[in-house]
Every structure is written in structure tokens, then in C-alpha cells.
Design an enzyme around this catalytic site. Sequence first.
Site, PDB file in Angstrom:
ATOM      1  N   ASP A 216       0.894  -1.357   0.206  1.00 36.35           N
ATOM      2  CA  ASP A 216      -0.145   0.087  -0.083  1.00 36.35           C
ATOM      3  C   ASP A 216       0.994   1.231  -0.041  1.00 36.35           C
ATOM      4  O   ASP A 216       1.838   1.486   0.869  1.00 36.35           O
ATOM      5  CB  ASP A 216      -0.788   0.190   1.375  1.00 36.35           C
ATOM      6  CG  ASP A 216      -1.946   1.011   1.252  1.00 36.35           C
ATOM      7  OD1 ASP A 216      -2.873   1.053   0.456  1.00 36.35           O
ATOM      8  OD2 ASP A 216      -1.898   1.988   2.115  1.00 36.35           O
ATOM      9  N   GLU A 265      14.689 -15.422   0.308  1.00 35.52           N
ATOM     10  CA  GLU A 265      14.988 -16.452   1.416  1.00 35.52           C
ATOM     11  C   GLU A 265      14.146 -17.576   1.397  1.00 35.52           C
ATOM     12  O   GLU A 265      14.327 -18.635   1.903  1.00 35.52           O
ATOM     13  CB  GLU A 265      15.000 -16.115   2.759  1.00 35.52           C
ATOM     14  CG  GLU A 265      16.202 -14.978   2.872  1.00 35.52           C
ATOM     15  CD  GLU A 265      15.997 -14.247   4.373  1.00 35.52           C
ATOM     16  OE1 GLU A 265      15.135 -14.698   5.135  1.00 35.52           O
ATOM     17  OE2 GLU A 265      16.668 -13.242   4.412  1.00 35.52           O
TER      18      GLU A 265
HETATM   19  C1  GLC Z   1      -4.352   3.231  -0.556  1.00 33.22           C
HETATM   20  C2  GLC Z   1      -5.541   2.027  -0.292  1.00 33.22           C
HETATM   21  C3  GLC Z   1      -6.703   3.154   0.028  1.00 33.22           C
HETATM   22  C4  GLC Z   1      -6.074   3.492   1.268  1.00 33.22           C
HETATM   23  C5  GLC Z   1      -5.035   4.451   1.299  1.00 33.22           C
HETATM   24  C6  GLC Z   1      -4.301   4.706   2.499  1.00 33.22           C
HETATM   25  O1  GLC Z   1      -4.327   4.120  -1.640  1.00 33.22           O
HETATM   26  O2  GLC Z   1      -5.825   1.588  -1.811  1.00 33.22           O
HETATM   27  O3  GLC Z   1      -7.900   2.332   0.174  1.00 33.22           O
HETATM   28  O4  GLC Z   1      -7.368   4.552   1.627  1.00 33.22           O
HETATM   29  O5  GLC Z   1      -3.958   3.739   0.532  1.00 33.22           O
HETATM   30  O6  GLC Z   1      -3.991   3.549   3.359  1.00 33.22           O
END
Ligand code: GLC
Length: 567
Positions: A216, A265
Site C-alpha cells: 500500500d 530466502e
Molecule cells: C491506498 C488504499 C486506500 C487507502 C490508502 C491509505 O491507496 O488503496 O484504500 O485509503 O492507501 O492507506
Amino acid sequence: MTQHLAAPAAPTTETRTDWWRDAVIYQVYPRSFADGNGDGMGDLEGIRSRLPYLRDLGVDAVWLSPFYASPQADAGYDVADYRAIDPMFGSLLDADAVIRDAHELGLRIIVDLVPNHSSDRHDWFRRALSEGPGSPLRERYHFRPGKGADGELPPNDWESIFGGPAWTRVPDGEWYLHLFAPEQPDFNWEHPAVQDEFRSILRFWLDMGVDGFRVDVAHGLVKQAGLPDIGRHDQLKLLGNDTMPFFDQDGVHEIYRSWRQVLEEYAGNELGPGGPSSEGRRRETGGRILVAEAWTPTVERAAQYVRPDEMHQAFNFQYLGTSWDAAELREVIDVSLAAMGPVGAPATWVLSNHDVTRHATRLANPPGLGTQLRTPGDRELGLRRARAATLLMLALPGSAYLYQGEELGLPDVTDLPDEVRQDPSFLRAAGQDGFRDGCRVPIPWTTEGSSYGFGTGGSWLPQPEGWGELSVQAQTGDPGSTLELYRSALAVRRAEAGLGAGGTVEWLDAPDGVLAFAREGFVCTVNTTAETVRIPAPGRVLLGSEEAEVSDGTVHLPADTTVWWAV
Ligand code: GLC
């Protein structure tokens, strides 16, 4: 004129560790997929019960959006404990069962990793707050004194992606940085404890048996030294196009190189009945993957995340944002393949996810309105284009991502009343009206029943009336349904050697508004116009998003239609 484009290097033999190069990966949004315990919220038990459906659909892997312990300020993208499951979704035993069952069924599991920020209820952040200024725990986040005579102004002018300032002041007077909601404080990735912790979290989930991580906000971890002002107050508009001091800084790549070493690993997982093979065959390392959610100004910048010693894939958001226009599509396809070729990574393709309007609704509306629409548009047109767009996507070299429910042709629910909306970019933003709830409405599985088979206890976002007509049950066995189109497309994609990871895209002559390209033994034709066009039939029809009449070597390619051909 035809044009040849080099696609990413094709492995001569498809080994298990290369599974991701042409994988179709299905995103499950756990809250909205299937509810196993009847509390109105999807969960791991629900997911587990529906794995056979995903195997039969024909996908290779499943990406699960976050299921970790979280106060759910941003639907789980605010993690309080990276090694625990939120009770709302189940337990670690349930996660183990999902991973095992998936592997038995021949499916891989990718989990979501959220390293840019934690929840404000994460143990480190709580201690940082309670210990006050000078606490060593504050160094793991970005705490700063404010500006102004009494420190009453934020330390710089950065704006949160969800709207409003990116800083919140705590009662003792210091401020902390959050690029997203105030409940999502950003980690300080310069700190060795943060780096160690995440390598350990990777190992925890690799030991649990996962096949990879969707990372993310992978472009956000490193901030420009000194946290300089941007000097403008329309920063949201700059995202994804301009260089920002908090996004896509060169320092992030060192982090991913160290993560890649951790993944290397591990041996790849064996799939199939009975779990890991007992034959004692030496299993190669590799096969566990990192996928970047990286919003970068160009595809070339995205390619840097997938250099051979970094991640394996990066989402292609440029493709997602492209209008239903032949010239624009051709351009983004060319640019994407050309950018990934030199680093040897597969291109990826995606049309929908949990943050944007579903493509059946996006393509129902005029272009240029962005990716969080509140208008249903022309639903029939949108669905027709969505089916054609999907067949185009699945014909391209590389890996494709599907978002749960798109195989049902689901539209966004654009008329959710304000009182049920839960997206923090709506609830908390100063002047911003984020609308991501429309694509998060729970899936209809059956034509009738409480929440149309999603569960037995309602659904956390209301499903519209008539949702059951779009259900899995309603569409199964109907040859004209979108679900059967996806099933056929994924089966053909598996069977046709020319649709594998490598090979080239060779553009063929085509009238304006029509795309035609060849891969080995295969041709894809796409009519993006509103009129039927007549072109020479390149071969035998394999599959079409609509019926296309072929006579005397000519195909009448209907408006907004894609046809696959064997040649
Ligand atoms: C990413 C995710 C989204 C979230 C953001 C903050 O863009 O896809 O849903 O709100 O990150 O974590």
C-alpha cells in the site's frame, strides 16, 4: 503499417516461480465479499467458503485487502497490529485455513501490507503520545513542533490526500504527519526500528504461507529531507502528475531491495491437493512476490519499482485512467510495454479496484470526470463497454487484476445516502467529497434472500433493489451473462499459448476507432466506436464481448465490442 513492440522477456519454460508473469489476480475486499457469521460484515470464513467459486472462475491468485486488527478508520488501511486479524474478520486460524484451502485449490494468496502509516491505536503510536515530547517512540513517526509564535501552525503546508492539512496537533503541542486520515500517522522510514519491524512482519506472513504482498502507498514511505513546503494549496490536483516531496522519492527503492532479499530466502509454495509435495523435490526459491501500489507521474517512474532486485509488479494506474478511446488506449499500451521491457518486469493491467468507480459505471459516463463518480450514466452502454474493455485487457501481455464483482458487471452504487457512507475521505475531509463507498457495496450471490446471499445478517452498506438479478446465481449458466463471459475468457486465456506472459503485440491496420493487434496465433479486435465497422475477419472467432457476424471473410464488428480470434 504494422508495428512490433518488444514485450517483457518470456521465460522459455514456465516455472512455478514465474507464475506471476501472466497471472490473473482477483482482489477480494473482505468486508464486502461474503459474510460467514451473519453480522453484516464480510469475513475470512466467508472468503474461505467462496474459494471454490474463484477456482472455477479461473483466476490464478487472490489479493486480500487488509484484514488486520484495526479500528477501521479507513476500512482496515489503518493497522493497529500487523500480526493479528481483526475479530470482525476472524482469527489467525481462519487466515491459516484460507491460505491452506487456497493452495489446495491451486490458488495463490497475496496479502495487503500497509507500511506507510499505522493506526493511531498502534502500540508504538499510543506510547509515543503518552510519553510526550522527547519520547524515543516519537522518532518512529514524524513529530514536529509547530510554526508561529505558539507553535499553532502546522510544521509545513502539506495537505492530506483525504483533504485538509496533513498534520494534527496533539494536546502537548507537537504535531504529527499523516498523509491520509489523522488516524493514520506516517512512519518515519529513516528509523532502523521501523525498517526491522517490517522485515519481521514480512517474515511472519511468509511463514504463514502467503505468496506475496500488495504494498500500500509504496511510493510514500520516504519523505524529502527537511519536509519542505510545496507552496500551493491545490496539492490534490498535482498527485500522480507532479513530483511531490512526500511521494516517489528515490530513497524508497533501497527499502524494496531489502524486502526482495527477505522474499528470496523463501521457497515458492506448492499448489494442489495434499499441500506441499512429499517427493522431496528441491523447491526453488522465488515465487513470492511484491506488488507496488505506486502512484507515479509516469510509467517510466513506475518501472523503477520493478527493477530485477526490487518488486515484481506495479499497478498500471495510467491504464486504469484511460478513456474508452482507441488512440489513447493504443498509446498507453505501447508506453506501458515499452517501460516494462527494459527492466524485465511484466506489464500489469487493471480497470477497477476498491478506490475507484467500477469500470461498468466509469465507461457509462462521459470521459474526463475522474474516478469517483456519483452519476450512473448510461448503464447499458457502460456494461457493453466494460465487457469489451475487459476482453482487451485480458488479451494483453502481462498480468491482469480483477476487482470482486466486476465479473458480474456490477455498477457502482452511485446513490448511497450520506448517512450510510463510511469512506473517511467523505467523512473527515475539509471540502472534499471522496466517494469510494460506491464500489464497496457487498456482492450479490443469490437472486433472493437476506443481502442476496452475502450473508444472513444484512450488509454494512445497503445493496440496491434488484441486486439479486446481477447475482452469481442469476448469471451462472446464462451464456450471455457477464459472469460466463469472464469464465470463458479466463479459460481461453489459459488454453491459448499466445496469451502467455511473453511474446509481442503487433499492431495491425485498422480503421479509426478500432484497435487490432496480433500475438502468436491470436488476434484481438476492438471497436471503440458507436457504429458497426466491417473489417476482414482475421481468423476463427474464439470469444466476443458481443455476437459478431462473420460472412465471406468479413466481420461486422458491432459498436463497443471486442472479439478474440485464433489465427
Ligand atoms: C491506498 C488504499 C486506500 C487507502 C490508502 C491509505 O491507496 O488503496 O484504500 O485509503 O492507501 O492507506
